[in-house]
Design a protein around this motif. Structure first.
Motif, mmCIF file in Angstrom:
data_model
loop_
_atom_site.group_PDB
_atom_site.id
_atom_site.type_symbol
_atom_site.label_atom_id
_atom_site.label_comp_id
_atom_site.label_asym_id
_atom_site.label_seq_id
_atom_site.Cartn_x
_atom_site.Cartn_y
_atom_site.Cartn_z
ATOM 1 N N VAL A 11 0.821 -1.215 0.000
ATOM 2 C CA VAL A 11 0.000 0.000 0.000
ATOM 3 C C VAL A 11 0.850 1.259 0.000
ATOM 4 C CG1 VAL A 11 -1.935 -1.138 1.153
ATOM 5 C CG2 VAL A 11 -0.203 0.019 2.521
ATOM 6 N N ALA A 12 0.348 2.291 -0.698
ATOM 7 C CA ALA A 12 1.038 3.582 -0.733
ATOM 8 C C ALA A 12 0.464 4.552 0.280
ATOM 9 C CB ALA A 12 0.937 4.185 -2.137
ATOM 10 N N CYS A 13 -0.746 4.287 0.746
ATOM 11 C CA CYS A 13 -1.477 5.222 1.601
ATOM 12 C C CYS A 13 -1.479 4.748 3.052
ATOM 13 C CB CYS A 13 -2.903 5.345 1.080
ATOM 14 S SG CYS A 13 -4.059 6.181 2.182
ATOM 15 N N SER A 14 -1.249 5.672 3.981
ATOM 16 C CA SER A 14 -1.200 5.295 5.394
ATOM 17 C C SER A 14 -2.565 4.875 5.920
ATOM 18 C CB SER A 14 -0.648 6.458 6.233
ATOM 19 O OG SER A 14 -1.373 7.643 6.012
ATOM 20 N N ASN A 15 -3.637 5.483 5.422
ATOM 21 C CA ASN A 15 -4.978 5.056 5.830
ATOM 22 C C ASN A 15 -5.299 3.665 5.299
ATOM 23 O OD1 ASN A 15 -6.106 7.163 7.482
ATOM 24 N ND2 ASN A 15 -6.228 8.451 5.664
ATOM 25 N N CYS A 16 -4.905 3.400 4.062
ATOM 26 C CA CYS A 16 -5.092 2.055 3.501
ATOM 27 C C CYS A 16 -4.297 1.032 4.312
ATOM 28 C CB CYS A 16 -4.644 2.014 2.049
ATOM 29 S SG CYS A 16 -5.654 2.985 0.912
ATOM 30 N N PHE A 17 -3.101 1.408 4.723
ATOM 31 C CA PHE A 17 -2.261 0.514 5.523
ATOM 32 C C PHE A 17 -3.006 0.069 6.772
ATOM 33 C CE2 PHE A 17 0.800 -0.252 8.913
ATOM 34 C CZ PHE A 17 1.723 -1.103 8.311
ATOM 35 N N ASN A 18 -3.547 1.024 7.511
ATOM 36 C CA ASN A 18 -4.251 0.698 8.756
ATOM 37 C C ASN A 18 -5.549 -0.058 8.506
ATOM 38 O OD1 ASN A 18 -2.340 1.871 10.441
ATOM 39 N ND2 ASN A 18 -3.369 3.843 10.489
ATOM 40 N N THR A 19 -6.317 0.390 7.521
ATOM 41 C CA THR A 19 -7.638 -0.198 7.290
ATOM 42 C C THR A 19 -7.543 -1.644 6.818
ATOM 43 O OG1 THR A 19 -8.499 1.992 6.695
ATOM 44 C CG2 THR A 19 -9.831 0.086 6.082
ATOM 45 N N ILE A 20 -6.689 -1.907 5.834
ATOM 46 C CA ILE A 20 -6.575 -3.273 5.313
ATOM 47 C C ILE A 20 -5.925 -4.187 6.347
ATOM 48 C CG2 ILE A 20 -5.612 -4.711 3.472
ATOM 49 C CD1 ILE A 20 -5.771 -2.252 1.648
ATOM 50 N N ARG A 21 -4.966 -3.676 7.093
ATOM 51 C CA ARG A 21 -4.347 -4.467 8.157
ATOM 52 C C ARG A 21 -5.362 -4.821 9.244
ATOM 53 N NH1 ARG A 21 -0.541 -1.176 11.932
ATOM 54 N NH2 ARG A 21 -2.627 -0.333 12.350
ATOM 55 N N ASP A 22 -6.183 -3.852 9.641
ATOM 56 C CA ASP A 22 -7.098 -4.053 10.761
ATOM 57 C C ASP A 22 -8.329 -4.868 10.397
ATOM 58 O OD1 ASP A 22 -5.323 -2.534 12.214
ATOM 59 O OD2 ASP A 22 -6.544 -0.710 12.198
#
Length: 378
Positions: free
Chosen positions: A199-210
């Motif tokens: 992921v390039a986006c920090s929000n995507c990082f958290n959302t997909i991880r969580d």
């Protein structure tokens, strides 16, 4: 402003936090919304506890940046609390949320998951996909294209997945829409046997991880592993650009990402300054929590405050929303990927992005979606 009654489970959680709070107000010194709502969290929580309701503008003025929690000696997570309150308000009084930009968020989410603005290129045998996210895709098809091509030269059978992670629905409190939309991502990943999402986006990082049962890796950690393109290795060592590095607040706790970004800048030879408050102590750019929709005044004040907290003439970041916020705040700004893959930046033709309008955002996202569907197999 209108008061909204809250559910018992929410009131119970607020009451627990109110009892834990010692009223030191350290959180207020860092909080973007405290510039407008000058009431201590202790007093807000006590009012909820005593009256079972809340001024609806309060939870919709939180940027979810977690600066408060990082300073709280009792580890009270006000961001999480306000997010739960938003969800409760949405369930109980959805019409009231219309006053906080719900129509804008709903349009964004319906468009983001439509066939016009989504697409994929997932080859046979693919186990990893690049997920550029909404903001980067809305900025530059060229950069998404060049980033994907470079990653593909280093990672066998890499796929490309263009869609939204659903964070805007979560932020506004619309859990039902989020769950439905996010399930569409899970379905694609599971159908194609995807094990890793870059992921390039920090929000995507958290959302997909969580919320997703899949390994999530930041693009910046990936670059640290595979290296930067030879063409830009050390290319900026003689650059005189006066630049400060802004860390996005959603990944304030992700030290590996912080260090990976700094590795990239060192590799390309770009000299940069640190903000006084960086990494785990970074401040919100002003765009968190869909703030430009829910409370534009808080957003604009925070954008200006953050941009002016460095004397550097330029601010770079690894979040496209942050870049645009810094431009709105009055500074020249670029994305780190501009330094890697934007020919105009590499050739010193430009030193900043420009403000991005709504139409240009969706136009660019459509280009990326069309590109992603060239070898579509979902």
């Amino acid at each position: 402003m209108k008061k909204v009654n809250l559910s018992k489970n929410i009131i119970d959680e607020v009451s627990i936090n109110e009892e834990k709070c010692i009223g030191c107000n350290l959180c207020m010194k860092e909080c973007p919304m405290s510039q407008e709502i000058q009431i201590s969290p202790k007093d807000i929580m006590k009012s909820v506890k005593d009256n079972n309701n809340i001024d609806i503008s309060i939870p919709f003025s939180c940027t979810f940046c977690s600066s408060c929690t990082s300073k709280c000696p009792r580890d009270i997570d006000l961001s999480s609390m306000y997010n739960k309150i938003r969800k409760d308000v949405f369930k109980k009084d959805k019409k009231s949320v219309n006053n906080f930009g719900y129509a804008t968020v709903r349009f964004h989410q319906k468009s983001s998951y439509s066939s016009i603005f989504t697409g994929s290129n997932i080859p046979n045998g693919c186990t990893s996909v690049f997920f550029p996210g909404c903001s980067l895709s809305g900025y530059s098809k060229e950069i998404v294209d060049n980033t994907f091509k470079y990653l593909s030269s280093k990672i066998d059978n890499l796929g490309l997945l263009l869609t939204c992670c659903g964070k805007p629905s979560l932020d506004i409190g619309d859990e039902k829409s989020f769950e439905s939309n996010f399930q569409s991502i899970i379905d694609i990943l599971e159908k194609n046997g995807i094990e890793e999402v870059i992921v390039a986006c920090s929000n995507c990082f958290n959302t997909i991880r969580d919320y997703g049962n899949v390994k999530v890796v930041s693009l910046w950690e990936t670059f640290r592993n595979i290296g930067v393109p030879d063409r830009v290795h050390g290319i900026y060592k003689n650059s005189n650009i006066d630049v400060a590095l802004h860390d996005p607040c959603p990944i304030r706790k992700e030290n590996e990402i912080h260090e990976s970004v700094r590795f990239i800048l060192d590799e390309i030879g770009l000299k940069y300054k640190e903000f006084n408050k960086s990494k785990e102590n970074t401040q919100c750019c002003g765009a968190g929590g869909m703030m430009m929709s829910t409370n534009r005044n808080v957003a604009l004040k925070q954008m200006k405050l953050r941009a002016e907290s460095t004397e550097a003439s330029h601010i770079i970041s690894y979040c496209e929303s942050c870049v645009q916020s810094m431009i709105t705040g009055g500074k020249k700004s670029l994305h780190i990927l501009d330094f890697l893959f934007n020919d105009d930046v590499i050739n010193s033709n430009i030193d900043t992005q420009g403000p991005r309008g709504v139409l240009s955002h969706w136009r660019e996202r459509r280009k990326v979606a069309t590109y992603a569907r060239k070898s579509r197999n979902i």
